[in-house]
Scaffold this active site. Structure first.
Site, PDB file in Angstrom:
ATOM      1  N   LYS A 284      27.371  74.174   9.032  1.00  0.00           N
ATOM      2  CA  LYS A 284      26.202  74.993   8.726  1.00  0.00           C
ATOM      3  C   LYS A 284      26.618  76.444   8.545  1.00  0.00           C
ATOM      4  O   LYS A 284      27.595  76.892   9.135  1.00  0.00           O
ATOM      5  CB  LYS A 284      25.203  74.936   9.900  1.00  0.00           C
ATOM      6  CG  LYS A 284      24.442  73.641  10.031  1.00  0.00           C
ATOM      7  CD  LYS A 284      23.435  73.733  11.173  1.00  0.00           C
ATOM      8  CE  LYS A 284      22.695  72.413  11.362  1.00  0.00           C
ATOM      9  NZ  LYS A 284      21.851  72.044  10.211  1.00  0.00           N
ATOM     10  N   ARG A 358      20.071  61.078  11.986  1.00  0.00           N
ATOM     11  CA  ARG A 358      19.685  59.726  11.556  1.00  0.00           C
ATOM     12  C   ARG A 358      20.735  58.692  11.945  1.00  0.00           C
ATOM     13  O   ARG A 358      20.421  57.515  12.123  1.00  0.00           O
ATOM     14  CB  ARG A 358      19.415  59.743  10.044  1.00  0.00           C
ATOM     15  CG  ARG A 358      20.584  60.197   9.221  1.00  0.00           C
ATOM     16  CD  ARG A 358      20.163  60.615   7.807  1.00  0.00           C
ATOM     17  NE  ARG A 358      19.476  61.911   7.772  1.00  0.00           N
ATOM     18  CZ  ARG A 358      18.982  62.469   6.672  1.00  0.00           C
ATOM     19  NH1 ARG A 358      19.088  61.853   5.513  1.00  0.00           N
ATOM     20  NH2 ARG A 358      18.380  63.635   6.739  1.00  0.00           N
TER      21      ARG A 358
HETATM   22  N1  BES Z   1      19.175  69.423  13.058  1.00  0.00           N
HETATM   23  C1  BES Z   1      19.081  69.542  11.657  1.00  0.00           C
HETATM   24  C2  BES Z   1      17.640  69.769  11.176  1.00  0.00           C
HETATM   25  C3  BES Z   1      16.952  71.027  11.632  1.00  0.00           C
HETATM   26  C4  BES Z   1      16.847  72.107  10.766  1.00  0.00           C
HETATM   27  C5  BES Z   1      16.355  71.104  12.867  1.00  0.00           C
HETATM   28  C6  BES Z   1      16.175  73.254  11.163  1.00  0.00           C
HETATM   29  C7  BES Z   1      15.705  72.250  13.280  1.00  0.00           C
HETATM   30  C8  BES Z   1      15.599  73.322  12.422  1.00  0.00           C
HETATM   31  C9  BES Z   1      19.600  68.270  10.986  1.00  0.00           C
HETATM   32  O1  BES Z   1      20.629  67.636  11.654  1.00  0.00           O
HETATM   33  C10 BES Z   1      20.122  68.644   9.647  1.00  0.00           C
HETATM   34  O2  BES Z   1      21.074  69.362   9.611  1.00  0.00           O
HETATM   35  N2  BES Z   1      19.489  68.118   8.595  1.00  0.00           N
HETATM   36  C11 BES Z   1      19.899  68.384   7.261  1.00  0.00           C
HETATM   37  C12 BES Z   1      19.865  67.080   6.504  1.00  0.00           C
HETATM   38  C13 BES Z   1      20.510  67.153   5.156  1.00  0.00           C
HETATM   39  C14 BES Z   1      21.997  67.426   5.306  1.00  0.00           C
HETATM   40  C15 BES Z   1      20.274  65.848   4.429  1.00  0.00           C
HETATM   41  C16 BES Z   1      18.930  69.394   6.657  1.00  0.00           C
HETATM   42  O3  BES Z   1      17.746  69.346   6.959  1.00  0.00           O
HETATM   43  O4  BES Z   1      19.395  70.261   5.920  1.00  0.00           O
HETATM   44 MN    MN Z   2      22.508  68.414  11.172  1.00  0.00          MN
END
Ligand code: BES
Ligand code: MN
Ligand code: ZN
Length: 506
Positions: A284, A358
Protein backbone atom coordinates in the site's frame (compact mmCIF):
# COMPACT_ATOMS: atom_id res chain seq x y z
CA UNK A 1 1.08 -7.21 25.83
CA UNK A 2 -2.50 -8.31 26.48
CA UNK A 3 -5.17 -5.96 25.20
CA UNK A 4 -5.91 -3.50 28.02
CA UNK A 5 -9.58 -3.24 28.86
CA UNK A 6 -10.92 0.30 28.98
CA UNK A 7 -12.95 0.87 32.11
CA UNK A 8 -16.46 2.15 31.43
CA UNK A 9 -18.43 3.96 34.14
CA UNK A 10 -20.84 2.02 36.33
CA UNK A 11 -24.47 2.64 35.53
CA UNK A 12 -27.32 2.84 37.99
CA UNK A 13 -30.92 3.93 38.04
CA UNK A 14 -32.09 7.06 39.83
CA UNK A 15 -35.63 8.10 40.61
CA UNK A 16 -37.40 11.21 41.80
CA UNK A 17 -36.81 14.78 40.71
CA UNK A 18 -33.56 15.13 38.71
CA UNK A 19 -32.99 18.51 40.41
CA UNK A 20 -32.40 16.66 43.68
CA UNK A 21 -29.67 14.38 42.28
CA UNK A 22 -26.11 14.71 43.49
CA UNK A 23 -23.61 14.60 40.62
CA UNK A 24 -20.78 16.63 39.12
CA UNK A 25 -22.94 17.17 36.08
CA UNK A 26 -26.63 16.68 35.38
CA UNK A 27 -27.39 16.15 31.70
CA UNK A 28 -30.89 17.29 30.73
CA UNK A 29 -32.49 16.52 27.38
CA UNK A 30 -34.13 19.45 25.63
CA UNK A 31 -36.62 18.96 22.85
CA UNK A 32 -37.53 21.59 20.31
CA UNK A 33 -40.62 23.38 21.58
CA UNK A 34 -42.61 26.00 19.67
CA UNK A 35 -40.82 28.68 21.65
CA UNK A 36 -37.30 27.28 22.12
CA UNK A 37 -35.79 24.37 24.03
CA UNK A 38 -38.04 22.57 26.52
CA UNK A 39 -36.81 20.06 29.09
CA UNK A 40 -37.93 16.58 28.09
CA UNK A 41 -36.96 14.68 31.21
CA UNK A 42 -38.84 12.11 33.22
CA UNK A 43 -39.75 13.22 36.75
CA UNK A 44 -38.84 16.90 36.53
CA UNK A 45 -40.99 19.07 38.80
CA UNK A 46 -42.56 22.31 37.53
CA UNK A 47 -40.18 24.78 39.18
CA UNK A 48 -36.87 23.23 38.10
CA UNK A 49 -38.36 22.65 34.65
CA UNK A 50 -39.16 26.36 34.38
CA UNK A 51 -35.64 27.25 35.54
CA UNK A 52 -34.17 25.04 32.80
CA UNK A 53 -36.46 26.50 30.14
CA UNK A 54 -35.29 29.97 31.18
CA UNK A 55 -31.65 28.84 31.13
CA UNK A 56 -32.06 27.32 27.66
CA UNK A 57 -33.62 30.55 26.50
CA UNK A 58 -30.77 32.60 28.01
CA UNK A 59 -28.08 30.64 26.16
CA UNK A 60 -30.15 30.30 22.98
CA UNK A 61 -30.52 26.51 23.15
CA UNK A 62 -33.46 25.52 20.95
CA UNK A 63 -33.36 21.79 21.66
CA UNK A 64 -31.88 21.13 18.25
CA UNK A 65 -30.22 17.70 17.98
CA UNK A 66 -26.44 18.00 18.23
CA UNK A 67 -26.48 21.12 20.36
CA UNK A 68 -24.72 20.74 23.73
CA UNK A 69 -24.24 23.56 26.27
CA UNK A 70 -22.84 23.27 29.81
CA UNK A 71 -23.96 25.83 32.37
CA UNK A 72 -23.63 26.37 36.12
CA UNK A 73 -26.65 24.83 37.82
CA UNK A 74 -29.67 27.11 38.17
CA UNK A 75 -30.84 27.59 41.76
CA UNK A 76 -32.66 24.59 43.12
CA UNK A 77 -30.36 22.02 41.52
CA UNK A 78 -28.07 19.87 43.62
CA UNK A 79 -25.70 18.95 40.76
CA UNK A 80 -22.65 21.18 40.32
CA UNK A 81 -23.36 21.86 36.65
CA UNK A 82 -26.03 21.18 34.06
CA UNK A 83 -25.47 20.07 30.49
CA UNK A 84 -28.31 20.93 28.13
CA UNK A 85 -28.41 18.52 25.19
CA UNK A 86 -30.75 18.74 22.24
CA UNK A 87 -32.75 15.70 21.15
CA UNK A 88 -34.79 17.46 18.47
CA UNK A 89 -38.40 16.58 17.93
CA UNK A 90 -38.73 13.82 20.55
CA UNK A 91 -41.06 13.65 23.53
CA UNK A 92 -42.32 11.00 25.97
CA UNK A 93 -44.76 9.67 23.40
CA UNK A 94 -42.48 9.37 20.37
CA UNK A 95 -39.38 8.20 22.21
CA UNK A 96 -39.91 4.55 21.25
CA UNK A 97 -39.32 4.83 17.49
CA UNK A 98 -35.99 3.77 15.96
CA UNK A 99 -35.15 7.34 14.96
CA UNK A 100 -36.03 8.77 18.36
CA UNK A 101 -34.02 6.14 20.21
CA UNK A 102 -31.04 7.05 18.06
CA UNK A 103 -31.59 10.74 18.88
CA UNK A 104 -31.40 9.81 22.59
CA UNK A 105 -28.22 7.77 22.08
CA UNK A 106 -26.54 10.55 20.16
CA UNK A 107 -27.52 13.28 22.60
CA UNK A 108 -26.28 11.26 25.58
CA UNK A 109 -23.10 10.52 23.66
CA UNK A 110 -22.57 14.19 22.81
CA UNK A 111 -22.92 15.11 26.48
CA UNK A 112 -20.49 12.50 27.71
CA UNK A 113 -17.91 13.33 25.04
CA UNK A 114 -18.05 16.96 26.14
CA UNK A 115 -17.49 16.14 29.80
CA UNK A 116 -13.85 15.84 30.85
CA UNK A 117 -12.56 15.87 34.38
CA UNK A 118 -15.87 15.04 35.99
CA UNK A 119 -16.42 11.91 38.03
CA UNK A 120 -20.18 11.44 38.30
CA UNK A 121 -22.89 12.24 35.78
CA UNK A 122 -26.66 11.95 36.00
CA UNK A 123 -28.89 11.91 32.92
CA UNK A 124 -32.47 13.19 32.85
CA UNK A 125 -34.05 12.16 29.54
CA UNK A 126 -37.47 10.93 28.40
CA UNK A 127 -36.64 7.42 29.63
CA UNK A 128 -39.88 6.03 31.00
CA UNK A 129 -39.65 2.88 28.90
CA UNK A 130 -36.91 0.27 29.03
CA UNK A 131 -35.87 0.80 25.40
CA UNK A 132 -35.46 4.56 25.90
CA UNK A 133 -33.50 4.06 29.13
CA UNK A 134 -31.33 1.55 27.31
CA UNK A 135 -30.69 4.05 24.51
CA UNK A 136 -29.70 6.81 26.94
CA UNK A 137 -27.37 4.47 28.82
CA UNK A 138 -25.85 3.10 25.61
CA UNK A 139 -25.11 6.55 24.23
CA UNK A 140 -23.68 7.74 27.54
CA UNK A 141 -21.48 4.70 28.03
CA UNK A 142 -20.11 4.76 24.48
CA UNK A 143 -19.64 8.54 24.58
CA UNK A 144 -17.64 8.25 27.80
CA UNK A 145 -15.11 5.89 26.20
CA UNK A 146 -11.53 7.23 26.18
CA UNK A 147 -8.65 5.11 24.93
CA UNK A 148 -5.88 5.88 27.42
CA UNK A 149 -3.93 2.60 27.54
CA UNK A 150 -0.87 4.07 25.85
CA UNK A 151 -0.81 7.51 27.52
CA UNK A 152 2.00 8.12 30.00
CA UNK A 153 -0.25 10.31 32.14
CA UNK A 154 -3.70 8.80 31.83
CA UNK A 155 -4.77 10.06 35.27
CA UNK A 156 -5.05 13.53 33.76
CA UNK A 157 -7.89 12.34 31.60
CA UNK A 158 -10.06 11.66 34.63
CA UNK A 159 -12.77 9.59 32.99
CA UNK A 160 -16.32 9.53 34.29
CA UNK A 161 -16.69 6.63 36.73
CA UNK A 162 -20.35 6.83 37.67
CA UNK A 163 -23.49 7.28 35.57
CA UNK A 164 -27.03 7.56 36.84
CA UNK A 165 -30.03 7.45 34.53
CA UNK A 166 -33.35 8.78 35.77
CA UNK A 167 -35.86 6.03 34.96
CA UNK A 168 -38.61 4.00 36.61
CA UNK A 169 -37.89 0.56 38.08
CA UNK A 170 -39.60 -1.04 35.08
CA UNK A 171 -36.77 0.29 32.89
CA UNK A 172 -33.97 -1.36 34.89
CA UNK A 173 -33.67 -4.21 32.35
CA UNK A 174 -32.79 -1.66 29.67
CA UNK A 175 -29.92 -0.31 31.78
CA UNK A 176 -28.58 -3.80 32.45
CA UNK A 177 -28.69 -4.67 28.78
CA UNK A 178 -26.96 -1.41 27.85
CA UNK A 179 -24.13 -2.12 30.29
CA UNK A 180 -23.47 -5.54 28.76
CA UNK A 181 -23.71 -4.45 25.13
CA UNK A 182 -21.71 -1.23 25.57
CA UNK A 183 -19.02 -3.26 27.36
CA UNK A 184 -18.83 -5.47 24.27
CA UNK A 185 -18.61 -2.51 21.90
CA UNK A 186 -15.86 -1.03 24.09
CA UNK A 187 -13.96 -4.34 24.02
CA UNK A 188 -14.12 -4.28 20.22
CA UNK A 189 -12.89 -0.67 20.22
CA UNK A 190 -10.00 -1.59 22.51
CA UNK A 191 -8.84 -4.34 20.16
CA UNK A 192 -9.09 -2.04 17.13
CA UNK A 193 -7.22 0.77 18.90
CA UNK A 194 -4.37 -1.36 20.16
CA UNK A 195 -1.15 -0.74 18.18
CA UNK A 196 -0.17 -3.60 15.87
CA UNK A 197 3.20 -4.02 17.60
CA UNK A 198 1.24 -5.44 20.51
CA UNK A 199 -1.80 -6.86 18.72
CA UNK A 200 -0.75 -9.70 16.41
CA UNK A 201 -2.46 -13.03 15.74
CA UNK A 202 -1.07 -14.90 18.76
CA UNK A 203 -1.64 -12.01 21.20
CA UNK A 204 -5.16 -11.46 19.82
CA UNK A 205 -5.91 -15.15 20.36
CA UNK A 206 -4.47 -14.99 23.89
CA UNK A 207 -6.58 -11.92 24.72
CA UNK A 208 -9.70 -13.84 23.67
CA UNK A 209 -8.66 -16.84 25.79
CA UNK A 210 -8.05 -14.52 28.77
CA UNK A 211 -11.38 -12.72 28.29
CA UNK A 212 -13.24 -16.03 28.11
CA UNK A 213 -12.00 -16.88 31.61
CA UNK A 214 -14.40 -14.30 33.12
CA UNK A 215 -16.69 -15.99 35.64
CA UNK A 216 -19.93 -15.20 33.79
CA UNK A 217 -18.61 -16.57 30.49
CA UNK A 218 -17.36 -19.74 32.18
CA UNK A 219 -20.76 -20.18 33.73
CA UNK A 220 -22.35 -19.79 30.27
CA UNK A 221 -19.91 -22.52 29.09
CA UNK A 222 -18.24 -20.36 26.47
CA UNK A 223 -15.35 -22.31 24.92
CA UNK A 224 -12.35 -20.98 22.98
CA UNK A 225 -10.19 -23.08 20.71
CA UNK A 226 -7.04 -21.70 19.06
CA UNK A 227 -5.63 -23.37 15.95
CA UNK A 228 -1.91 -22.63 15.80
CA UNK A 229 0.06 -22.06 12.61
CA UNK A 230 1.32 -25.66 12.36
CA UNK A 231 -2.19 -27.04 12.73
CA UNK A 232 -3.49 -24.64 10.08
CA UNK A 233 -0.78 -25.81 7.69
CA UNK A 234 -1.47 -29.49 8.35
CA UNK A 235 -5.21 -29.10 7.92
CA UNK A 236 -4.94 -27.12 4.70
CA UNK A 237 -5.94 -23.59 5.65
CA UNK A 238 -4.09 -22.18 2.65
CA UNK A 239 -5.61 -18.69 2.84
CA UNK A 240 -4.43 -18.01 6.38
CA UNK A 241 -1.03 -19.63 5.74
CA UNK A 242 -0.51 -17.70 2.48
CA UNK A 243 -1.48 -14.30 3.87
CA UNK A 244 0.44 -14.89 7.10
CA UNK A 245 3.61 -16.10 5.43
CA UNK A 246 5.21 -12.66 5.14
CA UNK A 247 5.08 -12.05 8.88
CA UNK A 248 7.36 -13.39 11.60
CA UNK A 249 4.18 -13.57 13.69
CA UNK A 250 2.16 -16.46 12.31
CA UNK A 251 -1.60 -16.73 11.68
CA UNK A 252 -4.20 -18.23 14.01
CA UNK A 253 -7.79 -19.37 13.66
CA UNK A 254 -9.80 -18.83 16.83
CA UNK A 255 -13.12 -20.57 17.38
CA UNK A 256 -15.41 -19.30 20.15
CA UNK A 257 -18.49 -21.39 20.98
CA UNK A 258 -21.54 -20.57 23.02
CA UNK A 259 -24.06 -23.42 22.90
CA UNK A 260 -26.90 -23.00 25.40
CA UNK A 261 -29.17 -26.04 25.86
CA UNK A 262 -32.33 -24.18 24.87
CA UNK A 263 -30.88 -22.83 21.60
CA UNK A 264 -33.49 -22.01 18.97
CA UNK A 265 -31.00 -21.63 16.13
CA UNK A 266 -27.27 -21.64 15.33
CA UNK A 267 -25.58 -18.42 14.21
CA UNK A 268 -21.98 -18.37 12.95
CA UNK A 269 -19.97 -15.15 12.95
CA UNK A 270 -16.88 -15.09 10.74
CA UNK A 271 -14.51 -12.17 11.32
CA UNK A 272 -11.66 -10.82 9.23
CA UNK A 273 -8.74 -10.38 11.58
CA UNK A 274 -5.80 -8.86 9.72
CA UNK A 275 -3.89 -7.37 12.65
CA UNK A 276 -2.05 -5.11 10.22
CA UNK A 277 -2.52 -4.78 6.47
CA UNK A 278 0.51 -3.37 4.67
CA UNK A 279 -0.81 -4.83 1.42
CA UNK A 280 2.04 -7.34 1.39
CA UNK A 281 4.21 -7.42 -1.75
CA UNK A 282 1.42 -5.43 -3.47
CA UNK A 283 2.40 -2.78 -0.94
CA UNK A 284 0.00 0.00 0.00
CA UNK A 285 1.07 3.65 -0.35
CA UNK A 286 2.27 5.18 2.94
CA UNK A 287 -0.53 7.76 3.37
CA UNK A 288 -2.88 6.66 6.16
CA UNK A 289 -1.39 3.20 6.30
CA UNK A 290 -1.57 3.48 10.10
CA UNK A 291 -5.35 3.14 9.78
CA UNK A 292 -4.76 -0.44 8.71
CA UNK A 293 -4.34 -1.41 12.35
CA UNK A 294 -8.14 -1.52 12.21
CA UNK A 295 -8.17 -4.34 9.65
CA UNK A 296 -9.11 -6.79 12.39
CA UNK A 297 -12.31 -4.94 13.34
CA UNK A 298 -14.51 -7.74 11.97
CA UNK A 299 -12.84 -10.35 14.16
CA UNK A 300 -12.99 -8.01 17.16
CA UNK A 301 -16.72 -7.48 16.60
CA UNK A 302 -17.39 -11.21 16.20
CA UNK A 303 -15.61 -12.02 19.46
CA UNK A 304 -17.18 -9.21 21.47
CA UNK A 305 -20.63 -10.10 20.14
CA UNK A 306 -20.54 -13.78 21.08
CA UNK A 307 -19.39 -12.81 24.58
CA UNK A 308 -22.24 -10.30 24.93
CA UNK A 309 -24.81 -12.78 23.62
CA UNK A 310 -23.59 -15.34 26.16
CA UNK A 311 -23.67 -12.78 28.98
CA UNK A 312 -27.25 -11.91 28.07
CA UNK A 313 -28.06 -15.63 28.10
CA UNK A 314 -29.83 -15.44 24.74
CA UNK A 315 -31.13 -18.85 23.63
CA UNK A 316 -29.11 -18.91 20.42
CA UNK A 317 -26.10 -21.08 19.69
CA UNK A 318 -23.32 -18.82 18.43
CA UNK A 319 -19.96 -19.80 17.00
CA UNK A 320 -17.41 -17.12 16.17
CA UNK A 321 -14.49 -17.79 13.83
CA UNK A 322 -11.65 -15.27 13.95
CA UNK A 323 -9.35 -15.48 10.93
CA UNK A 324 -6.16 -13.84 12.22
CA UNK A 325 -3.06 -13.00 10.19
CA UNK A 326 -0.63 -10.15 9.66
CA UNK A 327 -0.17 -9.08 6.00
CA UNK A 328 3.50 -8.12 5.63
CA UNK A 329 5.97 -7.89 2.75
CA UNK A 330 9.16 -9.89 3.27
CA UNK A 331 11.37 -12.56 1.75
CA UNK A 332 8.93 -15.18 2.94
CA UNK A 333 5.79 -13.32 1.82
CA UNK A 334 3.47 -14.73 -0.80
CA UNK A 335 3.91 -13.21 -4.26
CA UNK A 336 1.46 -12.17 -6.92
CA UNK A 337 1.02 -15.29 -9.11
CA UNK A 338 1.27 -17.73 -6.22
CA UNK A 339 -1.57 -20.24 -6.01
CA UNK A 340 -3.14 -21.07 -2.65
CA UNK A 341 -5.36 -23.98 -1.76
CA UNK A 342 -8.22 -22.73 0.44
CA UNK A 343 -9.54 -25.04 3.20
CA UNK A 344 -11.83 -27.51 1.45
CA UNK A 345 -9.78 -27.60 -1.75
CA UNK A 346 -10.61 -24.64 -4.04
CA UNK A 347 -7.53 -22.97 -5.52
CA UNK A 348 -6.88 -19.23 -5.81
CA UNK A 349 -4.24 -17.43 -7.84
CA UNK A 350 -3.12 -14.42 -5.80
CA UNK A 351 -2.96 -11.61 -8.33
CA UNK A 352 -2.91 -8.90 -5.64
CA UNK A 353 -1.58 -9.61 -2.16
CA UNK A 354 -3.55 -6.62 -0.86
CA UNK A 355 -6.80 -8.51 -1.49
CA UNK A 356 -5.91 -10.66 1.53
CA UNK A 357 -9.08 -10.44 3.58
CA UNK A 358 -11.11 -12.59 1.21
CA UNK A 359 -8.40 -15.28 1.35
CA UNK A 360 -8.50 -15.69 5.13
CA UNK A 361 -12.30 -15.34 5.16
CA UNK A 362 -12.63 -18.11 2.56
CA UNK A 363 -10.84 -20.54 4.89
CA UNK A 364 -13.02 -19.56 7.83
CA UNK A 365 -16.28 -19.60 5.85
CA UNK A 366 -15.61 -23.16 4.71
CA UNK A 367 -14.72 -24.21 8.27
CA UNK A 368 -17.89 -22.58 9.64
CA UNK A 369 -20.07 -24.52 7.20
CA UNK A 370 -18.81 -27.87 8.51
CA UNK A 371 -21.12 -27.31 11.49
CA UNK A 372 -24.16 -26.59 9.27
CA UNK A 373 -25.23 -23.41 11.07
CA UNK A 374 -28.63 -21.88 10.26
CA UNK A 375 -27.11 -18.49 9.43
CA UNK A 376 -23.57 -17.29 8.72
CA UNK A 377 -22.61 -13.63 9.01
CA UNK A 378 -19.14 -12.54 8.01
CA UNK A 379 -17.84 -9.18 9.14
CA UNK A 380 -14.90 -7.61 7.35
CA UNK A 381 -13.04 -4.38 6.63
CA UNK A 382 -12.90 -5.77 3.14
CA UNK A 383 -12.73 -3.02 0.52
CA UNK A 384 -11.90 0.62 0.00
CA UNK A 385 -14.77 0.44 -2.49
CA UNK A 386 -17.20 0.23 0.45
CA UNK A 387 -16.17 3.75 1.45
CA UNK A 388 -16.56 4.97 -2.13
CA UNK A 389 -20.02 3.46 -2.45
CA UNK A 390 -21.56 4.14 0.96
CA UNK A 391 -19.30 6.53 2.81
CA UNK A 392 -17.63 6.30 6.16
CA UNK A 393 -20.62 5.46 8.33
CA UNK A 394 -22.80 3.01 6.39
CA UNK A 395 -22.03 -0.69 6.34
CA UNK A 396 -22.66 -2.54 3.07
CA UNK A 397 -24.77 -5.67 3.52
CA UNK A 398 -24.70 -8.43 0.90
CA UNK A 399 -25.56 -12.13 0.80
CA UNK A 400 -28.67 -14.26 0.44
CA UNK A 401 -31.89 -12.22 0.35
CA UNK A 402 -33.28 -13.48 3.65
CA UNK A 403 -30.02 -13.11 5.58
CA UNK A 404 -29.30 -9.67 4.17
CA UNK A 405 -32.76 -8.45 5.11
CA UNK A 406 -32.40 -9.76 8.66
CA UNK A 407 -29.21 -7.78 9.16
CA UNK A 408 -30.63 -4.56 7.75
CA UNK A 409 -33.68 -4.92 10.01
CA UNK A 410 -31.56 -5.56 13.10
CA UNK A 411 -29.39 -2.55 12.28
CA UNK A 412 -32.42 -0.26 12.15
CA UNK A 413 -33.15 -1.01 15.79
CA UNK A 414 -29.62 -0.12 16.91
CA UNK A 415 -28.89 3.04 14.93
CA UNK A 416 -25.87 1.42 13.24
CA UNK A 417 -26.31 2.46 9.63
CA UNK A 418 -26.47 -0.40 7.12
CA UNK A 419 -27.64 -0.64 3.53
CA UNK A 420 -28.43 -3.65 1.33
CA UNK A 421 -26.29 -4.11 -1.77
CA UNK A 422 -26.50 -6.70 -4.57
CA UNK A 423 -24.06 -9.35 -5.75
CA UNK A 424 -24.53 -9.10 -9.52
CA UNK A 425 -24.22 -12.52 -11.10
CA UNK A 426 -21.81 -11.40 -13.83
CA UNK A 427 -19.21 -10.15 -11.37
CA UNK A 428 -17.61 -13.49 -10.67
CA UNK A 429 -16.29 -13.62 -14.26
CA UNK A 430 -13.74 -10.93 -13.42
CA UNK A 431 -12.04 -13.49 -11.15
CA UNK A 432 -11.25 -15.95 -13.98
CA UNK A 433 -7.72 -17.31 -13.71
CA UNK A 434 -5.55 -19.12 -16.27
CA UNK A 435 -3.97 -21.23 -13.57
CA UNK A 436 -6.33 -21.69 -10.65
CA UNK A 437 -10.07 -21.90 -9.97
CA UNK A 438 -10.17 -18.14 -9.29
CA UNK A 439 -7.95 -15.10 -8.90
CA UNK A 440 -8.34 -13.03 -5.73
CA UNK A 441 -8.70 -9.60 -7.36
CA UNK A 442 -11.46 -8.96 -9.88
CA UNK A 443 -12.44 -5.83 -11.73
CA UNK A 444 -12.24 -2.41 -10.11
CA UNK A 445 -15.83 -1.42 -10.87
CA UNK A 446 -18.13 -2.21 -7.96
CA UNK A 447 -15.23 -3.49 -5.88
CA UNK A 448 -17.34 -4.08 -2.78
CA UNK A 449 -19.79 -6.23 -4.74
CA UNK A 450 -16.98 -8.05 -6.52
CA UNK A 451 -15.41 -8.99 -3.19
CA UNK A 452 -18.78 -10.37 -2.08
CA UNK A 453 -19.01 -12.37 -5.32
CA UNK A 454 -15.64 -13.91 -4.48
CA UNK A 455 -16.75 -14.86 -0.95
CA UNK A 456 -19.97 -16.32 -2.35
CA UNK A 457 -17.85 -18.95 -4.15
CA UNK A 458 -17.03 -20.35 -0.70
CA UNK A 459 -20.62 -20.46 0.54
CA UNK A 460 -22.56 -23.55 -0.49
CA UNK A 461 -25.92 -23.27 -2.21
CA UNK A 462 -28.77 -23.17 0.25
CA UNK A 463 -26.70 -21.76 3.11
CA UNK A 464 -28.10 -18.53 4.58
CA UNK A 465 -25.25 -16.02 4.56
CA UNK A 466 -24.75 -12.28 4.99
CA UNK A 467 -21.55 -10.35 4.36
CA UNK A 468 -20.94 -7.03 6.14
CA UNK A 469 -18.31 -4.72 4.65
CA UNK A 470 -17.35 -2.41 7.51
CA UNK A 471 -14.21 -0.81 6.02
CA UNK A 472 -15.40 2.73 6.76
CA UNK A 473 -17.83 2.40 9.70
CA UNK A 474 -15.56 0.35 11.99
CA UNK A 475 -12.91 3.03 12.35
CA UNK A 476 -13.45 6.76 12.77
CA UNK A 477 -10.46 8.71 11.57
CA UNK A 478 -12.40 11.98 11.25
CA UNK A 479 -14.02 14.08 13.96
CA UNK A 480 -16.05 12.45 16.74
CA UNK A 481 -19.86 12.66 16.63
CA UNK A 482 -22.69 11.51 18.91
CA UNK A 483 -21.52 8.43 20.82
CA UNK A 484 -18.85 7.70 18.19
CA UNK A 485 -15.39 8.69 19.39
CA UNK A 486 -12.25 8.79 17.27
CA UNK A 487 -10.64 5.44 16.49
CA UNK A 488 -12.43 2.11 16.79
CA UNK A 489 -16.21 2.49 16.80
CA UNK A 490 -17.35 -0.95 17.92
CA UNK A 491 -19.51 -1.30 14.78
CA UNK A 492 -21.32 -3.67 14.23
CA UNK A 493 -21.37 -5.30 17.69
CA UNK A 494 -24.73 -3.85 18.71
CA UNK A 495 -26.39 -5.03 15.51
CA UNK A 496 -25.01 -8.57 15.87
CA UNK A 497 -26.32 -8.79 19.43
CA UNK A 498 -29.67 -7.40 18.29
CA UNK A 499 -29.75 -9.98 15.48
CA UNK A 500 -29.23 -12.79 17.99
CA UNK A 501 -32.07 -11.35 20.07
CA UNK A 502 -34.35 -11.24 17.04
CA UNK A 503 -33.40 -14.82 16.09
CA UNK A 504 -34.18 -15.91 19.65
CA UNK A 505 -37.55 -14.22 19.51
CA UNK A 506 -38.54 -15.64 16.12
N1 BES B 1 -8.14 -3.76 4.33
C1 BES B 1 -8.30 -3.34 2.99
C2 BES B 1 -9.61 -2.57 2.76
C3 BES B 1 -9.79 -1.27 3.51
C4 BES B 1 -9.58 -0.07 2.86
C5 BES B 1 -10.22 -1.26 4.81
C6 BES B 1 -9.79 1.13 3.52
C7 BES B 1 -10.40 -0.07 5.50
C8 BES B 1 -10.20 1.13 4.85
C9 BES B 1 -8.31 -4.55 2.05
O1 BES B 1 -7.51 -5.60 2.46
C10 BES B 1 -7.80 -4.10 0.73
O2 BES B 1 -6.66 -3.74 0.68
N2 BES B 1 -8.65 -4.17 -0.29
C11 BES B 1 -8.28 -3.79 -1.61
C12 BES B 1 -8.82 -4.83 -2.55
C13 BES B 1 -8.30 -4.70 -3.95
C14 BES B 1 -6.80 -4.96 -3.97
C15 BES B 1 -9.03 -5.69 -4.84
C16 BES B 1 -8.89 -2.42 -1.89
O3 BES B 1 -9.99 -2.15 -1.44
O4 BES B 1 -8.22 -1.62 -2.54
MN1 MN C 1 -5.52 -5.39 1.85
ZN1 ZN D 1 -7.22 -5.78 4.48
Amino acid sequence: MATPSTQLPTISRASGDPAALTADALVVALRTGTDGGVPAASGLAKKPAAALTAAADAVGHTGKAGSTVRIPSPTGFKAASVVLVGIGDVDEHTSGSDASLEALRRAAGNALRALDSVDSVALAFPAAEADAAEAVATGALLGSYRYTAYLSDAADKNPVTKLQVVAPATAQSGLDRAATVARAAADARDLVNQPPLDLFPASFAQTIVDQSAAADLKKAKVRVEVLEEETLRERGFGGLIGVGSGSTRGPRLVKISYAPKKAATHLSLVGKGITFDTGGISLKPPAKMEEMKSDMAGAAAAAASVFAIARLGLPVRVTAWLALAENMPSGSAQRPADVLRIYGGKTVEVTNTDAEGRLVLADALVAAQEESPDLIVDIATLTGAQVVALGLRTTGVMGTDAARNKLVLAAEATGEQMWPMPIPEEMIRSFDSNTADLTNAGGRAGGMLAAAAFLQEFVEDGVEWAHLDIAGPSYNAEGPHGYTVKGGTGVPVRTLVELAGQLAGA
